[in-house]
Scaffold this active site. Structure first.
Site, PDB file in Angstrom:
ATOM      1  N   GLU A   1       0.823  -1.257   0.133  1.00  0.00           N
ATOM      2  CA  GLU A   1      -0.263   0.320   0.027  1.00  0.00           C
ATOM      3  C   GLU A   1       0.804   1.244  -0.161  1.00  0.00           C
ATOM      4  O   GLU A   1       0.397   2.224  -0.824  1.00  0.00           O
ATOM      5  CB  GLU A   1      -1.010  -0.042   1.164  1.00  0.00           C
ATOM      6  CG  GLU A   1      -2.036   1.027   1.267  1.00  0.00           C
ATOM      7  CD  GLU A   1      -1.556   2.268   1.886  1.00  0.00           C
ATOM      8  OE1 GLU A   1      -2.225   3.578   1.791  1.00  0.00           O
ATOM      9  OE2 GLU A   1      -0.360   2.493   2.195  1.00  0.00           O
ATOM     10  N   GLU A   2       1.786   1.212   0.828  1.00  0.00           N
ATOM     11  CA  GLU A   2       2.882   2.313   0.854  1.00  0.00           C
ATOM     12  C   GLU A   2       3.405   2.765  -0.316  1.00  0.00           C
ATOM     13  O   GLU A   2       4.241   3.985  -0.358  1.00  0.00           O
ATOM     14  CB  GLU A   2       3.672   2.308   2.123  1.00  0.00           C
ATOM     15  CG  GLU A   2       3.302   1.889   3.493  1.00  0.00           C
ATOM     16  CD  GLU A   2       2.454   3.119   4.044  1.00  0.00           C
ATOM     17  OE1 GLU A   2       2.808   4.499   3.569  1.00  0.00           O
ATOM     18  OE2 GLU A   2       1.923   3.045   5.183  1.00  0.00           O
TER      19      GLU A   2
HETATM   20 CO    CO Z   1       1.291   4.923   5.514  1.00  0.00          CO
HETATM   21 ZN    ZN Z   2      -1.618   3.307   5.853  1.00  0.00          ZN
END
Ligand code: CO
Ligand code: ZN
Length: 330
Positions: free
Chosen positions: A193-194
């Protein structure tokens, strides 16, 4: 919840190297799900079968990190970022690699003005006395994460990777507690996600849910002279209206508000000016997936000492359980 959060935040798992954290979460969810599997990119999916709506719940299990780009003759490691690493957040922080090697982050002191500090002027000192000694411990491409065990301050806890192990803990607890539901629930612990909501994108494609809900941290506006933001720590989970990646689907947002009101769960409405989360990818899947987000207020996001309030996490679980156990007309 406290024990679970301590376990999750203490486990290694930067974007792209989520093996360890996936294993820990899998152990937690196995006996509560009808099926558990890992998808092609590595996201972990725990399914609770049902005949109603197909709901995808997502929390990212990856954390930000420091990736080794070079090793100099004296054994100092140069690094770049995996996700949002700010130079000022990492100065003199202890970091840890997957194999347990630890180091401290520092910077070239020749620097004229600290405000110009860039990651390219920084290094990790793992105590090695030579290039060979360092190379025996760490390779190019290895990723270090903050080494900051969780500490408890009353209802509040600090430590690294609350973003988004707090969300993972909320999902695990919700899976354990949800009982009377006809819906088909997919608890997805996403990867990467990052670095751009990548795992959520492909997991959502694989599941093709009717609705998507992600759980992630958000910023607060309640510290001295902080940037204005109508979110306070400890005043309940936040129902997202908008961030830079998604505008919550009005019906999903309204459903969350309605269920919170019915159950008497405090909530806050969130508008996050910059930043995004998994729903940003989920809602654009296929012909579109109505999506929303439940956010956990968090101070000092992306530092080694992120702070959350355990009450906000507990109430986020309560809110999710009531949403999932009732009718979803979207
Ligand atoms: Co983050
Ligand atoms: Zn996050």
């Amino acid at each position: 919840m406290k024990r679970l959060l301590e376990l999750l935040t203490g486990t290694y798992g930067p974007s792209g190297s989520e093996e360890d954290i996936r294993e820990v979460i899998e152990k937690e969810v196995r006996e509560y799900a009808d099926e558990v599997y890992t998808d092609a990119l590595g996201s972990l999916i725990a399914v609770k079968k049902g005949k109603g709506r197909k709901v995808m719940l997502a929390a990212h299990m990856d954390q930000i990190g420091l990736i080794v780009t070079g090793i100099d003759d004296n054994g100092f490691l140069r690094f770049s970022n995996v996700g949002g690493i700010s130079p000022f957040n990492v100065i003199h922080r202890k970091v840890r690699f997957q194999n347990g090697v630890t180091g401290v982050v520092s910077y070239e002191t020749e620097l004229e003005d600290i405000r110009n500090l860039k990651l390219g002027k920084m290094y990790i000192d793992i105590g090695a006395k030579s290039k060979d000694e360092a190379k025996a411990l760490v390779n190019i491409g290895d990723v270090a994460v903050y080494d900051a065990p969780m500490a408890v301050c009353g209802d509040r806890v600090t430590g690294c990777a609350m973003d988004d192990r707090a969300g993972c803990a909320v999902l695990v607890e919700t899976l354990k507690r949800v009982r009377n539901t006809d819906h088909e629930l997919y608890f997805v612990f996403t990867v990467q996600e990052e670095v751009g909501l990548r795992g959520a994108r492909t997991s959502a494609y694989g599941i093709m849910p009717d609705i998507g809900i992600s759980v992630d941290v958000t910023l607060t506006g309640d510290t001295p002279k902080s940037r204005p933001m109508a979110i306070n720590l400890g005043e309940g989970p936040a129902i997202k209206v908008k961030d830079a990646s998604v505008i919550a689907h009005p019906k999903v947002k309204e459903l969350m508000i309605q269920r919170a009101r019915e159950a008497g769960i405090p909530y806050q409405l969130e508008v996050l000016e910059a930043g995004g989360t998994d729903s940003g990818a989920i809602h654009l899947t296929g012909a579109g997936v109505p999506s929303g987000v439940i956010s956990i207020p968090c101070r000092y996001v992306h530092s080694a000492q992120e702070m959350v309030d355990l009450k906000d996490l507990t109430q986020a679980v309560e809110l999710l359980v009531t949403i999932l156990e009732k009718e979803i007309e979207i």
